[in-house]
Write a protein that holds these residues in place. Structure first.
Motif, PDB file in Angstrom:
ATOM      1  N   ALA A  79      -5.639  18.376 -19.082  1.00  0.00           N
ATOM      2  CA  ALA A  79      -5.412  17.097 -19.804  1.00  0.00           C
ATOM      3  C   ALA A  79      -6.746  16.366 -19.544  1.00  0.00           C
ATOM      4  CB  ALA A  79      -4.486  16.109 -18.387  1.00  0.00           C
ATOM      5  N   ASP A  80      -6.731  15.442 -20.593  1.00  0.00           N
ATOM      6  CA  ASP A  80      -7.948  14.829 -20.764  1.00  0.00           C
ATOM      7  C   ASP A  80      -8.227  13.721 -19.843  1.00  0.00           C
ATOM      8  OD1 ASP A  80     -10.069  12.578 -21.957  1.00  0.00           O
ATOM      9  OD2 ASP A  80      -9.544  13.764 -23.642  1.00  0.00           O
ATOM     10  N   LEU A  83      -8.353   9.831 -20.968  1.00  0.00           N
ATOM     11  CA  LEU A  83      -7.097   9.435 -21.134  1.00  0.00           C
ATOM     12  C   LEU A  83      -6.532   8.817 -19.721  1.00  0.00           C
ATOM     13  CD1 LEU A  83      -4.972   8.666 -23.013  1.00  0.00           C
ATOM     14  CD2 LEU A  83      -4.293  11.089 -23.232  1.00  0.00           C
ATOM     15  N   ILE A  84      -6.524   9.861 -18.859  1.00  0.00           N
ATOM     16  CA  ILE A  84      -6.060   9.584 -17.673  1.00  0.00           C
ATOM     17  C   ILE A  84      -6.606   8.316 -17.020  1.00  0.00           C
ATOM     18  CG2 ILE A  84      -5.477  10.200 -15.239  1.00  0.00           C
ATOM     19  CD1 ILE A  84      -5.248  13.122 -16.503  1.00  0.00           C
ATOM     20  N   MET A  87      -5.498   5.075 -18.864  1.00  0.00           N
ATOM     21  CA  MET A  87      -4.162   4.736 -18.427  1.00  0.00           C
ATOM     22  C   MET A  87      -4.076   4.362 -17.098  1.00  0.00           C
ATOM     23  SD  MET A  87      -2.341   7.702 -20.268  1.00  0.00           S
ATOM     24  CE  MET A  87      -0.464   7.338 -20.198  1.00  0.00           C
ATOM     25  N   PRO A 104      -3.582  10.749 -29.391  1.00  0.00           N
ATOM     26  CA  PRO A 104      -3.100  10.519 -27.741  1.00  0.00           C
ATOM     27  C   PRO A 104      -3.452   9.375 -27.300  1.00  0.00           C
ATOM     28  CG  PRO A 104      -4.077  12.839 -28.174  1.00  0.00           C
ATOM     29  CD  PRO A 104      -4.341  12.001 -29.301  1.00  0.00           C
ATOM     30  N   ASP A 107      -1.428   6.564 -29.129  1.00  0.00           N
ATOM     31  CA  ASP A 107       0.036   6.630 -28.785  1.00  0.00           C
ATOM     32  C   ASP A 107       0.216   5.942 -27.165  1.00  0.00           C
ATOM     33  OD1 ASP A 107       0.885   7.586 -30.982  1.00  0.00           O
ATOM     34  OD2 ASP A 107       0.857   9.789 -30.212  1.00  0.00           O
ATOM     35  N   ALA A 108      -1.062   6.143 -26.569  1.00  0.00           N
ATOM     36  CA  ALA A 108      -1.077   5.485 -25.098  1.00  0.00           C
ATOM     37  C   ALA A 108      -1.275   4.346 -24.906  1.00  0.00           C
ATOM     38  CB  ALA A 108      -2.040   6.529 -24.316  1.00  0.00           C
ATOM     39  N   GLY A 109      -1.546   3.437 -26.268  1.00  0.00           N
ATOM     40  CA  GLY A 109      -1.999   2.107 -26.256  1.00  0.00           C
ATOM     41  C   GLY A 109      -3.196   1.768 -25.526  1.00  0.00           C
ATOM     42  N   VAL A 110      -4.177   2.582 -25.464  1.00  0.00           N
ATOM     43  CA  VAL A 110      -5.438   2.327 -24.677  1.00  0.00           C
ATOM     44  C   VAL A 110      -6.576   2.097 -25.657  1.00  0.00           C
ATOM     45  CG1 VAL A 110      -4.844   3.545 -22.655  1.00  0.00           C
ATOM     46  CG2 VAL A 110      -6.140   4.654 -24.468  1.00  0.00           C
ATOM     47  N   ALA A 399      -1.387  18.236 -31.871  1.00  0.00           N
ATOM     48  CA  ALA A 399      -2.070  19.177 -31.153  1.00  0.00           C
ATOM     49  C   ALA A 399      -1.021  20.289 -30.900  1.00  0.00           C
ATOM     50  CB  ALA A 399      -2.328  18.706 -29.742  1.00  0.00           C
ATOM     51  N   ALA A 437       7.899  13.665 -30.422  1.00  0.00           N
ATOM     52  CA  ALA A 437       6.733  12.842 -30.093  1.00  0.00           C
ATOM     53  C   ALA A 437       6.914  11.362 -30.658  1.00  0.00           C
ATOM     54  CB  ALA A 437       5.489  13.388 -30.954  1.00  0.00           C
TER      55      ALA A 437
ATOM     56  N   ARG B  43       6.534   9.976 -20.737  1.00  0.00           N
ATOM     57  CA  ARG B  43       5.353  10.976 -21.630  1.00  0.00           C
ATOM     58  C   ARG B  43       4.091  10.838 -20.998  1.00  0.00           C
ATOM     59  NH1 ARG B  43       6.745  12.541 -26.402  1.00  0.00           N
ATOM     60  NH2 ARG B  43       4.631  12.105 -27.243  1.00  0.00           N
ATOM     61  N   TYR B  44       3.438  11.861 -21.136  1.00  0.00           N
ATOM     62  CA  TYR B  44       2.080  11.909 -20.397  1.00  0.00           C
ATOM     63  C   TYR B  44       1.347  10.673 -21.051  1.00  0.00           C
ATOM     64  CZ  TYR B  44      -2.696  13.631 -20.008  1.00  0.00           C
ATOM     65  OH  TYR B  44      -3.913  13.713 -19.888  1.00  0.00           O
ATOM     66  N   ILE B  45       1.423  10.682 -22.407  1.00  0.00           N
ATOM     67  CA  ILE B  45       0.487   9.384 -23.054  1.00  0.00           C
ATOM     68  C   ILE B  45       1.351   8.328 -23.264  1.00  0.00           C
ATOM     69  CG2 ILE B  45      -1.250  11.120 -24.099  1.00  0.00           C
ATOM     70  CD1 ILE B  45       0.747  10.915 -26.247  1.00  0.00           C
ATOM     71  N   SER B  46       2.144   7.889 -22.237  1.00  0.00           N
ATOM     72  CA  SER B  46       2.596   6.299 -22.242  1.00  0.00           C
ATOM     73  C   SER B  46       2.667   5.899 -20.786  1.00  0.00           C
ATOM     74  CB  SER B  46       4.190   6.497 -22.554  1.00  0.00           C
ATOM     75  OG  SER B  46       4.913   7.211 -21.738  1.00  0.00           O
ATOM     76  N   ARG B  47       2.770   4.472 -20.913  1.00  0.00           N
ATOM     77  CA  ARG B  47       2.687   3.818 -19.574  1.00  0.00           C
ATOM     78  C   ARG B  47       3.978   4.028 -18.919  1.00  0.00           C
ATOM     79  NH1 ARG B  47      -1.798   0.537 -19.413  1.00  0.00           N
ATOM     80  NH2 ARG B  47      -2.814   0.362 -21.572  1.00  0.00           N
ATOM     81  N   PHE B 259       1.227  19.003 -21.332  1.00  0.00           N
ATOM     82  CA  PHE B 259       0.094  18.545 -21.842  1.00  0.00           C
ATOM     83  C   PHE B 259      -0.298  18.864 -23.447  1.00  0.00           C
ATOM     84  CE2 PHE B 259      -0.887  19.286 -17.176  1.00  0.00           C
ATOM     85  CZ  PHE B 259      -1.091  18.174 -16.814  1.00  0.00           C
ATOM     86  N   THR B 260       0.622  19.643 -24.128  1.00  0.00           N
ATOM     87  CA  THR B 260       0.535  19.682 -25.360  1.00  0.00           C
ATOM     88  C   THR B 260       1.503  18.920 -26.197  1.00  0.00           C
ATOM     89  OG1 THR B 260      -0.269  21.992 -25.162  1.00  0.00           O
ATOM     90  CG2 THR B 260       0.167  21.399 -27.517  1.00  0.00           C
ATOM     91  N   PHE B 262       3.193  16.507 -24.359  1.00  0.00           N
ATOM     92  CA  PHE B 262       3.112  15.286 -23.435  1.00  0.00           C
ATOM     93  C   PHE B 262       4.465  15.129 -22.932  1.00  0.00           C
ATOM     94  CE2 PHE B 262      -0.315  14.543 -27.073  1.00  0.00           C
ATOM     95  CZ  PHE B 262      -1.353  15.153 -25.910  1.00  0.00           C
TER      96      PHE B 262
END
Lengths: 438, 294
Positions: A79-80, A83-84, A87, A104, A107-110, A399, A437, B43-47, B259-260, B262
């Motif tokens: 994982a990046d 990003l972690i 978040m 990403p 999408d994560a809103g950061v 990805a 996604a 999801r890995y990329i969501s709060r 991780f791909t 997410f």
């Protein structure tokens, strides 16, 4: 006595711990009204680069205090970490990322939308950077620092041995590429007309040059467009049919290194502009043969085009100094190409004189060994007529789509799956990935 | 005032506390959390606040997900080939080295070396050896008249078997050393008695030596099964799950999903299933232990 000694030691430990954290000298930057330095997140592998240290100096000259904060590079399948970190709410003010890697984070809103910050600062992003800035849903999220424009580099020695005149940038098409590549491959068993690493974007590159898009208007994938089928077939044919590249199976099983072009046994390489380092870094890639440079080939009958990877500065949502971070991002984005690493500016407001001066004073010297001219560099990196497209997928499930191309394309490459089945699987899996996604 | 027993108990707790805290934080808590996440759409990329409870939806999706079922099938196939392979080869090597051989210590060291070798280096070497176009193995096979040697790691038909061969080569050191150590504890008087009763070497081995090392064999079998089902590194560095998805085993599919793609919730549902599979096999083995040892 022992107890007193113990207490003293513990007190000493506590006091030294407290002061250890506070001993760092913080620069007072009253001009910018900064209470603390901007935290510029940077991968550990890039932290030592001189250009980053020069950027910090540049910021200082402009009254902005910036500190580099390193984070570990993610390994394969990892994982990046940034990003972690974002978040989790860690405070950062500046990040530099390739556009294709920003999805990403969006999408994560950061990421912070820059539209309001630019309006408040009276900064016209489009006037300075044209179409280069990173946008999501029609809004600006990044200021482009430099653009990596794909190029062709070729080995003049092998062209001489094959009795082929050096190719020219005008009309440098894939058809010509195949023609000369086959002649060079005919020189011997271990000599290849060209070599390109096994990367996903080659699978769809030709389709992008012919104007295809990865997504349909309804958001599903566009891989049932015949252009993608043609592109995939073209890429694997380069090795398996035309024998310009090594056959896919040979390349995959022998684990030929990324820098195989530098071995001297390869006629041409079509890859990102960063591969010019293979020519300019003589210490790491020593050679006696001369090389030439060209733009990326394009399909005959279509306008000139090339793939690009744009790297942009963006401001994380966790920044507590967003206005200042935006100001610094603009400063860095406008000037990063001047930091001595031979970057190609992603600016559209530079005059021809400024571009020529940059080529002559900063770029030309690096290519002195090969006698590469200003015109060749201009044709390779500064041709305003060339149509640009993103090297990689930049939308939803980017990805995963790249991985699907590698998996299914690989089966086609080794001859275990026919072309129609391959495209059908790609379309089906990409649609599923996009649906998951979004 | 604490009693001596209480003091001893607290001291014991103090000694195991660092491990216990580490275990609770880094093993138990993540396992527990996996169960929770598996019934959400995290999801890995969501709060985490954006996630919602989805009940058993992730688990139900597993049944229709061909990538998941394919990875379970590959994991089971991997184990079915790996466990007997590594046990048998380890046992045979231990029997051979247990005899009085020239350079026995050197051979012992050499056989154990792959076990402690770096997996990336191992994969590079084996990939070159198994290169179907110009690798050493296929060149030898061609030189002895085999015109169409296997494609090894480069074909969907042979890739999993090839990975198992390399995994056995790499992992056999532990089995071999453990068997060798177990052989030293087999009472010689039992073997001698069996010889006097007229057994030959093979019968002696089957009826005396093997029963005497059944505890170690059982331990090795359990660890081999668990290792083979949890395996990730060797497949990742050798094939990354390819060609196609022919070597995509369950742990690899879980990492890709998390991780791909997410999809952390869905990946956790897969980890729970994997946990249950490993647990069920282990429980079955334990329950069969007594019969095995009797």
């Amino acid at each position: 006595m022992k107890r007193i000694l113990c207490l003293l030691l513990i007190a000493l430990l506590v006091i030294s711990s407290v002061f250890a954290g506070g001993s760092k000298e913080t620069s007072d930057n009253s001009e910018a009204g900064q209470s603390k330095p901007l935290r510029f997140a940077i991968k550990a592998s890039e932290a030592g680069r001189a250009e980053n240290l020069r950027l910090v100096e540049l910021a200082k000259e402009n009254g902005i205090d910036v500190e580099l904060v390193t984070y570990p590079d993610p390994g394969a399948g990892e994982a990046d970490k940034l990003l972690i970190s974002l978040m989790a709410g860690d405070e950062f003010d500046l990040v530099l990322s390739a556009h294709s890697n920003m999805n990403p984070f969006y999408d994560a809103g950061v990421m912070t939308c820059l539209d309001d910050l630019a309006a408040d600062a009276g900064y016209d992003i489009a006037a300075v950077f044209g179409d280069y800035p990173a946008q999501f849903d029609g809004k600006y999220y990044g200021l482009p620092a430099f653009v990596d424009i794909a190029i062709t580099i070729y080995n003049k020695d092998l062209f001489d041995r094959a009795g082929i005149p050096y190719p020219e940038s005008e009309n440098w098409t894939w058809e010509k590429f195949i023609e000369v590549g086959q002649k060079i491959s005919a020189l011997g068993d271990d000599i290849y007309g060209a070599f390109n690493p096994l990367w996903a974007h080659y699978n769809y590159m030709l389709a992008m040059q012919k104007g295809a898009s990865h997504y349909k208007e309804d958001g599903t994938s566009n891989y049932d467009d015949p252009l993608f089928k043609e592109a995939l077939e073209f890429y694997y044919d380069l090795g398996n049919k035309y024998h310009v590249n090594p056959e896919y199976l040979v390349q995959e099983s022998r684990q030929m290194p990324l820098e195989y072009f530098t071995s001297g046994n390869v006629g041409m390489s079509v890859a990102g502009g960063w591969t010019s380092v293979w020519l300019t870094d003589m210490e790491k890639y020593p050679r006696t043969w001369k090389a030439g440079v060209l733009p990326m080939p394009y399909p005959e009958g279509y306008p000139k085009s090339t793939s690009v990877v744009v790297s942009s500065f963006w401001v994380p949502e966790t920044s507590t100094q967003k206005e200042l971070a935006f100001k610094c991002a603009a400063l860095f984005a406008e000037n990063m190409y001047k930091m001595g690493s031979g970057r190609i500016p992603a600016r559209v407001d530079l005059t021809q004189e400024e571009i020529d001066s940059y080529i002559e004073n900063d770029l030309l010297n690096a290519f002195a060994f090969d006698g590469i001219t200003v015109d060749e560099i201009r044709a390779m990196w500064f041709d305003p007529e060339v149509k640009i497209f993103d090297e990689k997928v930049t939308g939803p499930a980017a990805a995963e789509i790249n991985k699907i191309f590698m998996t299914e394309g690989g089966l086609y490459g080794i001859g275990e799956q026919d072309l129609d089945t391959t495209m059908m699987n790609i379309k089906e899996k990409a649609d599923k990935a996009i649906a998951n996604a979004t | 005032m604490l009693s001596r027993k209480q003091r001893e108990m607290y001291t014991a707790f103090a000694f195991i506390a660092p491990y216990l805290i580490g275990y609770l934080l880094f093993h138990f808590f993540p396992i527990f959390l996996s169960f929770i996440i598996s019934v959400t759409d995290v999801r890995y990329i969501s709060r985490i606040g954006d996630a919602s409870f989805v009940g058993l939806r992730n688990y139900l999706e597993l049944f229709s997900d061909t990538e998941f079922t394919n990875s379970v099938k590959n994991s089971l196939l991997f184990s079915i080939m790996y466990v007997p392979g590594v046990m048998l080869v380890g046992l045979v090597l231990a029997v051979l080295i247990n005899k009085k051989l020239y350079a026995r210590n050197l051979l012992r060291g050499m056989l154990f070396m792959p076990y402690v070798s770096n997996m990336v280096a191992v994969s590079v070497v084996w990939s070159l050896l198994m290169d179907p176009t110009g690798g050493v193995i296929n060149n030898v096979l061609r030189s002895i008249g085999i015109d169409n040697p296997p494609m090894w790691l480069m074909s969907t038909k042979t890739s999993l078997v090839s990975v198992v061969i390399i995994a056995v080569w790499q992992g056999v050191g532990l089995q071999f050393v453990t068997f060798l150590a177990a052989f030293q504890n087999v009472p010689t008087e039992l073997k001698e008695a069996a010889y006097i009763d007229g057994t030959n070497g093979f019968q002696n081995f089957i009826h005396v030596t093997l029963p005497c090392i059944r505890s170690q064999t059982f331990l090795l079998m359990i660890t081999s099964v668990i290792t083979s089902l949890k395996n990730y590194t060797i497949v990742q560095v050798l094939t990354e799950g390819g060609p196609g998805t022919s070597t995509t085993i369950l742990p690899l599919n879980i990492v890709n999903t998390a991780f791909t793609s997410f999809r952390m919730g869905y990946a956790c549902a897969q980890t729970v299933v994997m946990f249950v599979i490993v647990m069920a096999i282990t429980v079955l083995q334990w329950s069969g232990r007594k019969r095995f040892e009797d």
